[in-house]
Design a protein around this motif. Structure first.
Motif, mmCIF file in Angstrom:
data_model
loop_
_atom_site.group_PDB
_atom_site.id
_atom_site.type_symbol
_atom_site.label_atom_id
_atom_site.label_comp_id
_atom_site.label_asym_id
_atom_site.label_seq_id
_atom_site.Cartn_x
_atom_site.Cartn_y
_atom_site.Cartn_z
ATOM 1 N N ASN A 106 0.835 -1.215 0.000
ATOM 2 C CA ASN A 106 0.000 0.000 0.000
ATOM 3 C C ASN A 106 0.863 1.256 0.000
ATOM 4 O O ASN A 106 0.546 2.234 -0.679
ATOM 5 N N LEU A 107 1.957 1.265 0.765
ATOM 6 C CA LEU A 107 2.866 2.415 0.781
ATOM 7 C C LEU A 107 3.501 2.630 -0.583
ATOM 8 O O LEU A 107 3.638 3.767 -1.062
ATOM 9 N N MET A 108 3.897 1.545 -1.205
ATOM 10 C CA MET A 108 4.538 1.641 -2.521
ATOM 11 C C MET A 108 3.541 2.155 -3.553
ATOM 12 O O MET A 108 3.893 2.952 -4.438
ATOM 13 N N ALA A 109 2.298 1.733 -3.456
ATOM 14 C CA ALA A 109 1.291 2.182 -4.417
ATOM 15 C C ALA A 109 0.991 3.664 -4.232
ATOM 16 O O ALA A 109 0.716 4.386 -5.203
ATOM 17 N N ALA A 110 1.058 4.143 -3.004
ATOM 18 C CA ALA A 110 0.738 5.536 -2.726
ATOM 19 C C ALA A 110 1.913 6.468 -3.027
ATOM 20 O O ALA A 110 1.713 7.671 -3.225
ATOM 21 N N SER A 111 3.113 5.967 -3.107
ATOM 22 C CA SER A 111 4.293 6.797 -3.303
ATOM 23 C C SER A 111 4.580 6.970 -4.787
ATOM 24 O O SER A 111 4.516 6.021 -5.567
ATOM 25 N N SER A 112 4.934 8.193 -5.160
ATOM 26 C CA SER A 112 5.246 8.447 -6.569
ATOM 27 C C SER A 112 6.617 7.900 -6.952
ATOM 28 O O SER A 112 6.913 7.705 -8.122
ATOM 29 N N VAL A 113 7.451 7.643 -5.955
ATOM 30 C CA VAL A 113 8.789 7.124 -6.245
ATOM 31 C C VAL A 113 8.709 5.742 -6.881
ATOM 32 O O VAL A 113 9.497 5.397 -7.752
ATOM 33 N N PHE A 114 7.724 4.960 -6.453
ATOM 34 C CA PHE A 114 7.644 3.583 -6.936
ATOM 35 C C PHE A 114 6.693 3.418 -8.110
ATOM 36 O O PHE A 114 6.438 2.301 -8.548
ATOM 37 N N GLN A 115 6.150 4.540 -8.621
ATOM 38 C CA GLN A 115 5.273 4.459 -9.784
ATOM 39 C C GLN A 115 6.116 4.191 -11.017
ATOM 40 O O GLN A 115 7.253 4.640 -11.119
ATOM 41 N N SER A 116 5.532 3.468 -11.966
ATOM 42 C CA SER A 116 6.295 3.183 -13.181
ATOM 43 C C SER A 116 6.476 4.475 -13.974
ATOM 44 O O SER A 116 5.549 5.265 -14.119
ATOM 45 N N ALA A 117 7.669 4.658 -14.430
ATOM 46 C CA ALA A 117 7.991 5.877 -15.175
ATOM 47 C C ALA A 117 7.801 5.604 -16.653
ATOM 48 O O ALA A 117 8.413 4.697 -17.207
ATOM 49 N N THR A 118 6.949 6.395 -17.268
ATOM 50 C CA THR A 118 6.772 6.270 -18.714
ATOM 51 C C THR A 118 7.394 7.509 -19.358
ATOM 52 O O THR A 118 7.105 8.641 -18.947
ATOM 53 N N PRO A 119 8.270 7.275 -20.304
ATOM 54 C CA PRO A 119 8.918 8.440 -20.933
ATOM 55 C C PRO A 119 7.893 9.253 -21.711
ATOM 56 O O PRO A 119 7.040 8.704 -22.406
ATOM 57 N N LYS A 120 7.970 10.554 -21.551
ATOM 58 C CA LYS A 120 7.059 11.454 -22.259
ATOM 59 C C LYS A 120 7.620 11.690 -23.658
ATOM 60 O O LYS A 120 8.782 11.994 -23.811
#
Length: 124
Positions: A106-120
């Motif tokens: 739950n902490l990982m899901a709420a944190s932006s650090v662990f969100q998958s990074a998609t290149p813009k």
């Protein structure tokens, strides 16, 4: 069993010649049969020796073995209790691990650090 007890048990054993052939004796009770079986087993398993020291040694050996068996039974009971308590503790720890694992997810899901990074992608 002492030699005197051995002699007493031999004196109490009923022989088939002790009763008259024409008499109809009632069947012995189960407890009487069990007692006689125990006496017969004790008599047949013990060795008859004329040497009193041999009987003392046998008695001491029996007592030693009996105490060893009792000690091993107590050890087994202790180990069995310990296994049961470890099983309970194991179940508690598994439950705690599941709760902690869910909390971390739950902490990982709420944190932006662990969100998958998609290149813009840049539009030209």
């Amino acid at each position: 069993m002492s030699s005197q007890e051995n002699r007493r048990s031999m004196d109490n054993i009923a022989l088939s010649s002790d009763s008259d052939a024409g008499e109809c004796n009632p069947a012995p009770s189960q407890s009487t049969v069990d007692k006689e079986n125990v006496k017969n087993m004790a008599f047949s398993s013990s060795t008859i020796s004329l040497d009193p020291d041999s009987n003392l040694d046998d008695d001491e050996e029996k007592q030693r073995l009996i105490s060893q068996v009792l000690e091993l039974q107590n050890t087994l009971d202790d180990l069995s209790s310990r296994v049961d308590s470890v099983k309970v503790e194991n179940l508690k720890l598994k439950s705690e691990n599941q709760v902690l694992g869910q909390y971390i997810e739950n902490l990982m899901a709420a944190s932006s650090v662990f969100q998958s990074a998609t290149p813009k992608t840049k539009k030209k």
